[in-house]
Enzyme design. Structure first.
Site, PDB file in Angstrom:
ATOM      1  N   LYS A  67       0.825  -1.304   0.000  1.00 25.96           N
ATOM      2  CA  LYS A  67      -0.207   0.346   0.057  1.00 25.96           C
ATOM      3  C   LYS A  67       0.807   1.422  -0.612  1.00 25.96           C
ATOM      4  O   LYS A  67       0.568   1.905  -0.912  1.00 25.96           O
ATOM      5  CB  LYS A  67      -1.064  -0.163   1.180  1.00 25.96           C
ATOM      6  CG  LYS A  67      -1.681  -1.955   1.040  1.00 25.96           C
ATOM      7  CD  LYS A  67      -2.889  -1.001   2.429  1.00 25.96           C
ATOM      8  CE  LYS A  67      -3.442  -1.947   2.077  1.00 25.96           C
ATOM      9  NZ  LYS A  67      -4.972  -2.464   3.516  1.00 25.96           N
ATOM     10  N   TYR A 189      -6.076  -4.470  -7.051  1.00 23.61           N
ATOM     11  CA  TYR A 189      -5.453  -4.713  -6.338  1.00 23.61           C
ATOM     12  C   TYR A 189      -5.324  -6.016  -5.274  1.00 23.61           C
ATOM     13  O   TYR A 189      -3.989  -5.950  -4.879  1.00 23.61           O
ATOM     14  CB  TYR A 189      -6.486  -3.727  -4.840  1.00 23.61           C
ATOM     15  CG  TYR A 189      -6.492  -3.384  -3.772  1.00 23.61           C
ATOM     16  CD1 TYR A 189      -5.190  -3.045  -3.023  1.00 23.61           C
ATOM     17  CD2 TYR A 189      -7.527  -4.942  -3.060  1.00 23.61           C
ATOM     18  CE1 TYR A 189      -5.297  -3.386  -1.650  1.00 23.61           C
ATOM     19  CE2 TYR A 189      -7.363  -4.804  -1.369  1.00 23.61           C
ATOM     20  CZ  TYR A 189      -5.776  -3.643  -1.185  1.00 23.61           C
ATOM     21  OH  TYR A 189      -5.680  -4.364   0.305  1.00 23.61           O
ATOM     22  N   TYR A 241      -2.658  -0.841  11.093  1.00 26.92           N
ATOM     23  CA  TYR A 241      -4.213  -1.590  10.847  1.00 26.92           C
ATOM     24  C   TYR A 241      -4.334  -0.738  12.368  1.00 26.92           C
ATOM     25  O   TYR A 241      -4.441   0.908  13.072  1.00 26.92           O
ATOM     26  CB  TYR A 241      -4.351  -2.418  11.203  1.00 26.92           C
ATOM     27  CG  TYR A 241      -3.943  -3.264  10.494  1.00 26.92           C
ATOM     28  CD1 TYR A 241      -4.258  -2.676   9.080  1.00 26.92           C
ATOM     29  CD2 TYR A 241      -2.741  -4.134  10.270  1.00 26.92           C
ATOM     30  CE1 TYR A 241      -3.703  -3.953   8.089  1.00 26.92           C
ATOM     31  CE2 TYR A 241      -2.521  -4.904   9.366  1.00 26.92           C
ATOM     32  CZ  TYR A 241      -2.633  -4.735   8.709  1.00 26.92           C
ATOM     33  OH  TYR A 241      -2.802  -5.383   6.957  1.00 26.92           O
ATOM     34  N   VAL A 259      -0.706  -9.022   6.159  1.00 25.81           N
ATOM     35  CA  VAL A 259      -1.862 -10.510   6.791  1.00 25.81           C
ATOM     36  C   VAL A 259      -0.739 -11.274   7.120  1.00 25.81           C
ATOM     37  O   VAL A 259      -0.984 -12.634   7.029  1.00 25.81           O
ATOM     38  CB  VAL A 259      -2.711 -10.388   6.598  1.00 25.81           C
ATOM     39  CG1 VAL A 259      -3.968  -9.768   7.002  1.00 25.81           C
ATOM     40  CG2 VAL A 259      -3.498 -11.040   4.948  1.00 25.81           C
TER      41      VAL A 259
HETATM   42  N1  GLU Z   1      -4.984  -8.620   0.418  1.00 23.71           N
HETATM   43  C1  GLU Z   1      -5.270  -8.406   1.391  1.00 23.71           C
HETATM   44  C2  GLU Z   1      -7.237  -7.654   1.949  1.00 23.71           C
HETATM   45  O1  GLU Z   1      -6.663  -6.699   0.936  1.00 23.71           O
HETATM   46  C3  GLU Z   1      -4.547  -7.007   2.119  1.00 23.71           C
HETATM   47  C4  GLU Z   1      -4.241  -7.218   3.529  1.00 23.71           C
HETATM   48  C5  GLU Z   1      -3.504  -7.014   4.649  1.00 23.71           C
HETATM   49  O2  GLU Z   1      -2.444  -7.798   4.209  1.00 23.71           O
HETATM   50  O3  GLU Z   1      -3.816  -6.279   5.312  1.00 23.71           O
HETATM   51  O4  GLU Z   1      -7.911  -8.184   2.834  1.00 23.71           O
END
Ligand code: GLU
Length: 424
Positions: A67, A189, A241, A259
């Protein structure tokens, strides 16, 4: 002699190995297949050195750690102002995949939660025939210094269960935050999240940010300085987060987790850090990853709020030289930013008006910020108004052309000792 850094990293890993808290993320079915025991750590310095330990060749998907870089790419392509119209910079305090928007502006709160990241993905500019995810893969490969690839299995697995991200996509389309097909954007994405990296790749990427956007070895400008500042600021406030505040107080390093179990952190001007261990906590952050970052931050004094008071050491020495002891020499060292320049000028203020020659030697400076150069030359001008002849010795060429602008006649490029011979 061998530097103790690799031994130290190994020691940290062995300490954290005992921590078996957390669970494998299973909402992406393929991630639940990961080996929970994998553990890796890499540390890069702003001048390009990489140390690594543990499973440092193991590839995992970048997930949310993509991101900040998708954000960096669109900031480079569109400029900060334009991107701010579409995605905000306020911490949300909500789970990463919350279906929410800023109530007043009707745009996603920040680019680190999924709504912001999906919108950011849609802003990636590409040329015909190249997908946005591919554009980002190329960009990340350039930063990592090797060709990265997609993990098709993880991508397919996430696509099968992407109901929440699709809901976010439709919601964004409904309010006009997305102006194209939401399914295509969410698909892209999810592909972006499936780029494979190792901790070494992440440390390579992080060192570019730590080095203000310049490639530490070649000096090539890969990211604009203002973009780096924007990205790191958002990582600091929104990167972990809904545990961002806890992270900021305990670790104090701008970071982003994913994650899959990775965390990438950047301490500007100092180090890049990347860890991997797949078991994550209820926020989606790697449990051992947090443990490692907490130890590194405490042991190595890396907390952002622990600034080093360098101003007091800016003047390395100050002495009289010349046959008649009428040349006043100030040898400077370290980094010249605002506080150091203020300290220097405060000392120069003590020079009584008169026609002595004042030599300011920059040889042992490692960096001059623009504010440092501006204040230095402002000081030169004021000393000249007091009747002094002032010379700035820059034998290592630390001043850039732009910083010297209009002041070239007071700068000499000779070595200090050579220059002082004139007065013997
Ligand atoms: N591809 C995951 C999602 O969008 C990434 C989430 C993450 O790494 O926090 O749910």
């Amino acid at each position: 002699m061998q530097t103790p850094v690799p031994d130290y990293l190994k020691h940290v890993l062995s300490q954290c190995q005992r921590n078996v808290g957390g669970q494998l993320a299973d909402y992406i079915p393929e991630l639940a297949q990961a080996d929970p025991n994998k553990l890796a750590l890499a540390l890069s310095t702003a001048d390009g050195m990489i140390y690594s330990s543990g499973d440092d060749g193991h590839e995992f998907t970048i997930q949310s750690m993509s991101k900040p870089f998708a954000y960096a790419l669109v900031l480079e392509q569109l400029g900060i102002e334009e991107v701010l119209q579409k995605v905000g910079v306020e911490p949300s305090g909500e789970a990463f995949n919350q279906i929410s928007l800023d109530k007043e502006l009707n745009i996603p709160k920040n680019p680190m939660i999924n709504s912001g990241a999906i919108t950011t993905h849609s802003l990636i500019q590409t040329t015909a025939g190249i997908s946005r995810a591919e554009q980002l893969r190329r960009f990340l490969s350039e930063l990592a210094g090797r060709e990265l690839s997609f993990d098709e299995q993880v991508y397919t697995s996430e696509m099968k269960t992407a109901f929440r991200n699709l809901s976010i996509g439709y919601m964004l389309r409904t309010v006009g935050a997305l102006d194209t097909d939401p399914v295509e954007i969410v698909n892209g994405y999810i592909q972006q999240c499936a780029i494979k990296v190792t901790v070494k790749d992440l440390a390579n990427i992080a060192r570019v940010l730590a080095n203000g956007g310049l490639h530490p070895k070649t000096g090539e400008c890969l990211l604009d300085r203002a973009v780096v500042r924007q990205v790191l600021s958002v990582m600091l406030s929104c990167g972990m987060y809904d545990a961002a505040g806890d992270w900021l107080t305990t670790v104090g390093i701008p970071a982003k987790s994913g994650v899959s179990g990775g965390i990438i952190g950047v301490l500007p001007g100092q180090v890049g850090i990347a860890v991997f261990s797949p078991r994550v906590d209820e926020h989606g952050n790697s449990v051992r990853g947090i443990d490692i970052f907490e130890r590194l931050s405490a042991d190595m004094g890396l907390h952002l709020m622990e600034g080093t008071p360098s101003a007091q050491t800016i003047i390395q020495s100050c002495y009289w030289a010349g046959k008649n002891d009428d040349v006043r020499v100030y040898e400077l060292r370290g980094v010249l930013q605002f506080t150091e320049s203020e300290m220097l000028l405060r000392n120069l203020q003590e020079e009584p008006p008169g026609d002595t020659t004042i030599v300011l030697d920059l040889t042992n400076l490692t960096l001059i910020h623009d504010v440092g150069a501006r204040m230095l030359f402002e000081g030169v001008e004021r000393l000249q108004q007091d009747g002094h002849r002032v010379v700035v010795v820059d034998s290592e060429g630390i001043l850039s052309e732009a910083q010297m602008k209009g002041n070239k006649r007071v700068v000499v490029k000779e070595k200090l000792t050579k220059y002082l011979e004139k007065f013997q």
